[in-house]
Scaffold this motif. Structure first.
Motif, PDB file in Angstrom:
ATOM      1  N   LEU A  42       0.845  -1.181   0.000  1.00 18.25           N
ATOM      2  CA  LEU A  42       0.000   0.000   0.000  1.00 18.25           C
ATOM      3  C   LEU A  42       0.883   1.234   0.000  1.00 18.25           C
ATOM      4  CD1 LEU A  42      -3.202   0.455   2.083  1.00 18.25           C
ATOM      5  CD2 LEU A  42      -1.458   2.231   2.160  1.00 18.25           C
ATOM      6  N   VAL A  43       0.552   2.193  -0.822  1.00 15.97           N
ATOM      7  CA  VAL A  43       1.334   3.423  -0.947  1.00 15.97           C
ATOM      8  C   VAL A  43       0.470   4.601  -0.521  1.00 15.97           C
ATOM      9  CG1 VAL A  43       2.636   4.907  -2.492  1.00 15.97           C
ATOM     10  CG2 VAL A  43       2.607   2.432  -2.883  1.00 15.97           C
ATOM     11  N   PRO A  44       0.844   5.340   0.534  1.00 18.44           N
ATOM     12  CA  PRO A  44       0.061   6.512   0.931  1.00 18.44           C
ATOM     13  C   PRO A  44       0.164   7.617  -0.110  1.00 18.44           C
ATOM     14  CG  PRO A  44       2.101   6.424   2.173  1.00 18.44           C
ATOM     15  CD  PRO A  44       2.022   5.146   1.374  1.00 18.44           C
ATOM     16  N   SER A  45      -0.796   8.512  -0.099  1.00 20.35           N
ATOM     17  CA  SER A  45      -0.768   9.641  -1.018  1.00 20.35           C
ATOM     18  C   SER A  45       0.458  10.507  -0.744  1.00 20.35           C
ATOM     19  CB  SER A  45      -2.039  10.487  -0.862  1.00 20.35           C
ATOM     20  OG  SER A  45      -3.193   9.698  -1.054  1.00 20.35           O
ATOM     21  N   SER A  46       0.906  11.208  -1.755  1.00 21.61           N
ATOM     22  CA  SER A  46       2.078  12.062  -1.618  1.00 21.61           C
ATOM     23  C   SER A  46       1.868  13.088  -0.501  1.00 21.61           C
ATOM     24  CB  SER A  46       2.351  12.786  -2.944  1.00 21.61           C
ATOM     25  OG  SER A  46       3.436  13.672  -2.813  1.00 21.61           O
ATOM     26  N   HIS A  48       1.667  12.493   2.705  1.00 24.65           N
ATOM     27  CA  HIS A  48       0.901  11.959   3.824  1.00 24.65           C
ATOM     28  C   HIS A  48       1.742  10.969   4.634  1.00 24.65           C
ATOM     29  CE1 HIS A  48      -2.350  13.626   1.434  1.00 24.65           C
ATOM     30  NE2 HIS A  48      -3.213  13.373   2.407  1.00 24.65           N
ATOM     31  N   MET A  49       1.354  10.774   5.886  1.00 28.13           N
ATOM     32  CA  MET A  49       1.958   9.760   6.733  1.00 28.13           C
ATOM     33  C   MET A  49       0.943   8.651   6.980  1.00 28.13           C
ATOM     34  SD  MET A  49       1.939  12.032  10.249  1.00 28.13           S
ATOM     35  CE  MET A  49       2.876  10.868  11.213  1.00 28.13           C
ATOM     36  N   LEU A  50       1.452   7.434   7.244  1.00 27.33           N
ATOM     37  CA  LEU A  50       0.582   6.288   7.489  1.00 27.33           C
ATOM     38  C   LEU A  50       0.116   6.261   8.942  1.00 27.33           C
ATOM     39  CD1 LEU A  50       2.106   3.202   5.627  1.00 27.33           C
ATOM     40  CD2 LEU A  50      -0.157   4.208   5.276  1.00 27.33           C
ATOM     41  N   LEU A  51      -1.144   5.872   9.143  1.00 25.54           N
ATOM     42  CA  LEU A  51      -1.699   5.607  10.461  1.00 25.54           C
ATOM     43  C   LEU A  51      -2.009   4.113  10.540  1.00 25.54           C
ATOM     44  CD1 LEU A  51      -4.293   8.537  10.644  1.00 25.54           C
ATOM     45  CD2 LEU A  51      -2.039   8.471  11.750  1.00 25.54           C
ATOM     46  N   ILE A  52      -1.822   3.505  11.699  1.00 21.87           N
ATOM     47  CA  ILE A  52      -2.078   2.084  11.879  1.00 21.87           C
ATOM     48  C   ILE A  52      -2.897   1.892  13.155  1.00 21.87           C
ATOM     49  CG2 ILE A  52      -1.070  -0.222  12.128  1.00 21.87           C
ATOM     50  CD1 ILE A  52       1.506   0.902  10.884  1.00 21.87           C
ATOM     51  N   PRO A  92      -9.240   6.467   6.101  1.00 18.15           N
ATOM     52  CA  PRO A  92      -8.927   5.042   6.031  1.00 18.15           C
ATOM     53  C   PRO A  92      -8.520   4.621   4.629  1.00 18.15           C
ATOM     54  CG  PRO A  92     -11.299   5.384   6.116  1.00 18.15           C
ATOM     55  CD  PRO A  92     -10.672   6.727   6.327  1.00 18.15           C
ATOM     56  N   LEU A  93      -7.573   3.682   4.552  1.00 19.08           N
ATOM     57  CA  LEU A  93      -7.101   3.183   3.263  1.00 19.08           C
ATOM     58  C   LEU A  93      -7.439   1.705   3.072  1.00 19.08           C
ATOM     59  CD1 LEU A  93      -3.561   4.857   3.079  1.00 19.08           C
ATOM     60  CD2 LEU A  93      -5.656   5.567   1.906  1.00 19.08           C
ATOM     61  N   LEU A 146      -6.122  -1.813  10.560  1.00 21.28           N
ATOM     62  CA  LEU A 146      -6.518  -0.822   9.567  1.00 21.28           C
ATOM     63  C   LEU A 146      -5.402   0.185   9.350  1.00 21.28           C
ATOM     64  CD1 LEU A 146      -8.788   0.550   7.805  1.00 21.28           C
ATOM     65  CD2 LEU A 146      -9.470   1.757   9.888  1.00 21.28           C
ATOM     66  N   LEU A 147      -5.134   0.491   8.092  1.00 19.61           N
ATOM     67  CA  LEU A 147      -4.175   1.526   7.730  1.00 19.61           C
ATOM     68  C   LEU A 147      -4.922   2.753   7.218  1.00 19.61           C
ATOM     69  CD1 LEU A 147      -1.571  -0.657   5.800  1.00 19.61           C
ATOM     70  CD2 LEU A 147      -1.537   0.005   8.203  1.00 19.61           C
ATOM     71  N   GLY A 148      -4.426   3.916   7.589  1.00 20.91           N
ATOM     72  CA  GLY A 148      -5.002   5.164   7.108  1.00 20.91           C
ATOM     73  C   GLY A 148      -3.899   6.140   6.776  1.00 20.91           C
ATOM     74  N   GLU A 149      -4.273   7.323   6.351  1.00 18.72           N
ATOM     75  CA  GLU A 149      -3.282   8.342   6.029  1.00 18.72           C
ATOM     76  C   GLU A 149      -3.762   9.703   6.489  1.00 18.72           C
ATOM     77  OE1 GLU A 149      -2.756   8.386   1.790  1.00 18.72           O
ATOM     78  OE2 GLU A 149      -4.603   9.512   1.426  1.00 18.72           O
ATOM     79  N   VAL A 150      -2.816  10.592   6.740  1.00 19.55           N
ATOM     80  CA  VAL A 150      -3.125  11.947   7.154  1.00 19.55           C
ATOM     81  C   VAL A 150      -1.930  12.824   6.825  1.00 19.55           C
ATOM     82  CG1 VAL A 150      -2.219  11.645   9.507  1.00 19.55           C
ATOM     83  CG2 VAL A 150      -3.983  13.360   9.080  1.00 19.55           C
ATOM     84  N   LYS A 151      -2.180  14.075   6.509  1.00 16.83           N
ATOM     85  CA  LYS A 151      -1.075  15.015   6.329  1.00 16.83           C
ATOM     86  C   LYS A 151      -0.418  15.265   7.682  1.00 16.83           C
ATOM     87  CE  LYS A 151      -3.110  17.430   2.364  1.00 16.83           C
ATOM     88  NZ  LYS A 151      -3.602  18.727   1.829  1.00 16.83           N
TER      89      LYS A 151
END
Length: 336
Positions: A42-46, A48-52, A92-93, A146-151
């Motif tokens: 899985l690749v987060p958006s440019s 962004h950091m990953l949340l777990i 969420p991703l 669950l993996l997510g992303e956030v700036k």
């Protein structure tokens, strides 16, 4: 999804889950490799950091199959993780699952669990990445990661509350605990109160609200209410090194009517303070940004319920003009 035993039948079951996921979920540009390999990519958006986040539901501890349908279980297992991502202000991703169940469970039972999970996944934008199935000696165990992303500049934590901040909460508190009591004590009556029973069986994670709070910059500290307002408030205050005062009259409580009121064991405020599993959001707002918080956003009520003080660890409740200590009275796995 790895295979543990009964390879042929388990392989067919995994294929059924994969087919169901393809039917329900849309492809995601963030997922490079999904189920079918030994691991997902899985690749987060440019930018962004990953949340777990990870949470487990254990039969006899978190749920009872006497009143939980398999679809409810699947929905809730994902919902509690989505709520954690919401509390960080993230999107969420994708997610993985680990499910252990008795060997004699019919394949349709397992499929129904994933059907409920995937229904919520489709609503939230999360994608099933893979996972594991295995046999258990008797009880059912379901874990979701669950993996997510956030700036980075928008991520919200529970350690940034400051004295003078206002305390806000979304939705209403106590409905899930009342619903659980109805399901346990009056299962035949509970179905006539879907608002209460449904809040326990299929909670609504507040991801849109979490992202709005992060993007708007209103919230200084943020936490989801899984263990109960009194307990999670202590978590937030401990992390931030502050105290808090809650106004009893401002805690948003569900309307239950006299009939349900005669069935439940505790005062309504006690459910709101200590009930748990509401999966609403509790957040603090600096004094200068208080006016930016609307009373309602996309149909969800937002309520100011108190303030942050400079007394570390001192949480208190103002009721009928007097202050008293507010101890953590929510859920604790290891409380004796």
């Amino acid at each position: 999804m790895a295979v543990r035993s009964s390879a042929q039948s388990e392989t067919r079951l995994i294929e059924r889950i994969h087919r169901l996921a393809r039917q329900v979920l849309s492809p995601s540009e963030n997922v490079s490799i999904s189920f079918g390999d030994d691991a997902a990519a899985l690749v987060p958006s440019s930018g962004h950091m990953l949340l777990i986040s990870t949470d487990a539901l254990v039969e006899g501890i978190h749920f009872d199959l006497d009143y939980f349908r398999p679809e409810d279980l699947g929905w809730k297992a994902l919902a509690v993780n989505l709520s954690d991502i919401a509390a960080m202000g993230g999107r969420p991703l994708g997610f993985t699952t680990s499910l252990a169940f008795p060997k004699d469970a019919p394949p349709s039972f397992v499929t129904r669990i994933y059907r409920g999970m995937l229904k919520l996944a489709a609503l939230s934008g999360a994608v099933l990445l893979g996972g594991d199935l295995c046999a258990s000696p008797g009880t059912l165990f379901l874990d979701v990661t669950l993996l997510g992303e956030v700036k980075p500049e928008q991520v919200r934590t529970r350690d940034n509350a400051r004295p003078g901040d206002s305390l806000f909460v979304t939705g209403e508190l106590g409905a899930s605990a009342i619903g659980l009591e109805l399901l346990r004590r009056f299962p035949g009556r509970a179905r006539y109160y879907p608002h209460l029973a449904g809040r326990h069986l299929r909670p609504t994670p507040r991801n849109p609200m979490g992202r709005w709070l992060a993007a708007s910059g209103c919230a200084s500290a943020l936490i989801d209410l899984s263990d109960g307002l009194s307990t999670d408030l202590h978590h937030l205050c401990r992390a931030s090194g502050v105290g808090a005062v809650i106004e009893a009259d401002c805690v948003p409580l569900p309307g239950i009517g006299p009939q349900v009121g005669s069935w439940v064991k505790r005062p309504l405020l006690d459910y709101g303070l200590n009930g748990g599993e509401d999966y609403e959001l509790l957040f603090t707002v600096p004094r200068g940004k208080r006016h930016q918080v609307p009373g309602r956003l996309e149909g969800l009520g937002i309520h100011e319920i108190g303030c942050i003080t400079d007394e570390p660890g001192a949480c208190r409740l103002r009721e009928q003009g007097s202050l008293r200590p507010l101890s953590p009275g929510g859920f604790d796995h290891f409380r004796r």
